[in-house]
Design an enzyme around this catalytic site. Sequence first.
Site, mmCIF file in Angstrom:
data_model
loop_
_atom_site.group_PDB
_atom_site.id
_atom_site.type_symbol
_atom_site.label_atom_id
_atom_site.label_comp_id
_atom_site.label_asym_id
_atom_site.label_seq_id
_atom_site.Cartn_x
_atom_site.Cartn_y
_atom_site.Cartn_z
ATOM 1 C CG ASN A 9 -1.866 1.075 1.330
ATOM 2 O OD1 ASN A 9 -1.834 1.995 0.513
ATOM 3 N ND2 ASN A 9 -2.738 1.021 2.314
ATOM 4 N NE ARG A 88 -6.451 0.791 0.080
ATOM 5 C CZ ARG A 88 -6.921 1.189 1.225
ATOM 6 N NH1 ARG A 88 -6.206 1.061 2.314
ATOM 7 N NH2 ARG A 88 -8.122 1.718 1.293
ATOM 8 C CG HIS A 177 -13.043 3.372 2.885
ATOM 9 N ND1 HIS A 177 -13.787 4.337 3.521
ATOM 10 C CD2 HIS A 177 -11.756 3.648 3.152
ATOM 11 C CE1 HIS A 177 -12.979 5.160 4.159
ATOM 12 N NE2 HIS A 177 -11.734 4.766 3.935
ATOM 13 C CG LEU A 206 -18.108 4.557 11.361
ATOM 14 C CD1 LEU A 206 -18.950 4.742 12.618
ATOM 15 C CD2 LEU A 206 -18.480 5.593 10.303
ATOM 16 N NE ARG A 238 -9.876 11.886 4.198
ATOM 17 C CZ ARG A 238 -9.914 10.615 3.788
ATOM 18 N NH1 ARG A 238 -10.775 10.240 2.861
ATOM 19 N NH2 ARG A 238 -9.095 9.722 4.296
ATOM 20 C CG PHE A 280 -13.669 8.955 17.575
ATOM 21 C CD1 PHE A 280 -13.072 9.335 16.386
ATOM 22 C CD2 PHE A 280 -15.021 9.238 17.750
ATOM 23 C CE1 PHE A 280 -13.803 9.971 15.387
ATOM 24 C CE2 PHE A 280 -15.761 9.871 16.758
ATOM 25 C CZ PHE A 280 -15.148 10.239 15.580
ATOM 26 N N GLY A 329 -15.502 2.363 14.481
ATOM 27 C CA GLY A 329 -16.658 1.466 14.479
ATOM 28 C C GLY A 329 -16.424 0.215 15.319
ATOM 29 C CG ASN A 331 -11.300 -0.324 18.632
ATOM 30 O OD1 ASN A 331 -11.158 -1.412 19.191
ATOM 31 N ND2 ASN A 331 -10.681 -0.002 17.513
ATOM 32 C CD GLU A 381 -9.165 -1.323 4.310
ATOM 33 O OE1 GLU A 381 -8.708 -0.784 5.330
ATOM 34 O OE2 GLU A 381 -9.500 -0.696 3.304
HETATM 35 P P1 ADP Z 1 -7.408 4.372 8.977
HETATM 36 O O1 ADP Z 1 -8.493 5.082 8.235
HETATM 37 O O2 ADP Z 1 -6.181 5.215 9.211
HETATM 38 O O3 ADP Z 1 -7.146 2.946 8.529
HETATM 39 P P2 ADP Z 1 -8.440 3.089 11.364
HETATM 40 O O4 ADP Z 1 -9.563 2.315 10.807
HETATM 41 O O5 ADP Z 1 -7.246 2.346 11.870
HETATM 42 O O6 ADP Z 1 -8.010 4.274 10.439
HETATM 43 O O7 ADP Z 1 -9.016 3.969 12.575
HETATM 44 C C1 ADP Z 1 -8.187 4.778 13.338
HETATM 45 C C2 ADP Z 1 -9.062 5.529 14.337
HETATM 46 O O8 ADP Z 1 -9.782 4.598 15.149
HETATM 47 C C3 ADP Z 1 -8.293 6.372 15.327
HETATM 48 O O9 ADP Z 1 -8.005 7.647 14.803
HETATM 49 C C4 ADP Z 1 -9.273 6.474 16.490
HETATM 50 O O10 ADP Z 1 -10.122 7.585 16.308
HETATM 51 C C5 ADP Z 1 -10.105 5.213 16.374
HETATM 52 N N1 ADP Z 1 -9.827 4.279 17.474
HETATM 53 C C6 ADP Z 1 -8.886 3.323 17.545
HETATM 54 N N2 ADP Z 1 -8.931 2.670 18.714
HETATM 55 C C7 ADP Z 1 -9.941 3.236 19.432
HETATM 56 C C8 ADP Z 1 -10.519 3.007 20.721
HETATM 57 N N3 ADP Z 1 -10.054 2.059 21.539
HETATM 58 N N4 ADP Z 1 -11.572 3.786 21.087
HETATM 59 C C9 ADP Z 1 -12.051 4.740 20.268
HETATM 60 N N5 ADP Z 1 -11.552 4.991 19.045
HETATM 61 C C10 ADP Z 1 -10.529 4.259 18.624
#
Ligand code: ADP
Length: 395
Positions: A9, A88, A177, A206, A238, A280, A329, A331, A381
């Site tokens: 990627n 990718r 995505h 998300l 964004r 988050f 989504g 976590n 992915e």
């Molecule tokens: P990317 O789009 O970079 O692949 P990810 O799908 O890995 O992103 O998501 C990253 C985001 O997930 C972080 O910026 C954070 O906001 C959120 N995140 C990760 N772990 C947690 C958690 N334990 N609780 C809440 N949000 C989380």
Amino acid sequence: MAKPILLLNCGSSSIKYQVIDAETEQVAASGLIQRIGEAGSTIDHEVGEAEHHIEEPFADHAAALRELVSLFAEVGPDLSQVAAVGHRCVHGGTRFSKTTLIDESVVDAMRELSPLAPLHNPPGIQGIEAARAVLPDVPHVAIFDTAFFTTLPAEAYTYALPTELAAAHHIRKYGFHGTSHSYVSKKVAEFLGQPYDSLNQIVLHLGNGASVSAIQQGKAVETSMGLTPLAGLIMGTRSGDVDPGLHAYLGRVLGLGLDEIDALLNRQSGMLGLAGATDFRDINAKIQAGDKRAALAMDVYIHRLLTYVGAYIAVLGQVDALTFTAGVGENDFRVRAHLIKRLAPLGFELDEAVNEVRSKEPRVISTANSRVTVLVVPTNEELAMARETLAAISQ
Ligand code: ADP
């Protein structure tokens, strides 16, 4: 390893990679090359329990990949047996509706698509060329983020612009995505024990980037990202949807140029612009500490999600499953709880205790009474790309 697949990627200054055995679906190695083209380039390579860190200037993607191949030779796994390389690729336009074996004509077509994804396609092409030079004897495969959404009907992908202009410049909704939406929606069908093409689904990806899709009997029919990955939901940095008149307004009032506006909306907006944080975990901590900006940011984030989910319920008519995936989504139980509570008038019912349990497994978080089954399904992915790559070379 029986069928190791190298997945790449490539960003403008970084390369994320994994080696996955396509037969056992185990990750044999993974890593990240950063700051390519700068003085302090690094490789962080994990193989089994071992972690290796290399600091060395790499002038370009080719130099970085040459070093990576010698690192593999030194510490493993052995790349000489690699069955294929999966790349990718962000934008496949209308030209690529599925995973494609790469030859010169594919690289040329991707080059022609570069204006549609100026930040993503050029580094992707550089990565493909470098990897083909370093590993010339194995098939290389392109996996497109847009491919899953080539089934969108014209009524969903057409923008209300002059038809000739849109056609001449390939202006339409593409969606992104796709690898994740495809993987997760198929996993949902498998988990529920239902045929994929019997289900109507909404998938909420998300993460830092965020998008939602509506999938009708196995075919994507709507999605929130558009011509570019800036449209739709509120993301880490964004803005998602804004009034298209905003560009002219910012130009007139602040004298901003188009590139500045693009950077503002892509890199300084979203949760960063609203709450001063993108993660988050930090946003939740701020809210708990009484930060009103962060609380408003969360309300705006949930409201935007709600308006999309409501619209997609209307598009699908009837929905069997709504699934949360990606970093937020998977976590953030608070985000899930806020949204599902707002959907209660439509018959959604959350099992709050189950929702709060942390797990890496697919799971249902709605009650037995809920009209729609709500799930959390971790996306993967890289595994999806490995499967796609294997399928493309097996044809
Ligand atoms: P990317 O789009 O970079 O692949 P990810 O799908 O890995 O992103 O998501 C990253 C985001 O997930 C972080 O910026 C954070 O906001 C959120 N995140 C990760 N772990 C947690 C958690 N334990 N609780 C809440 N949000 C989380």
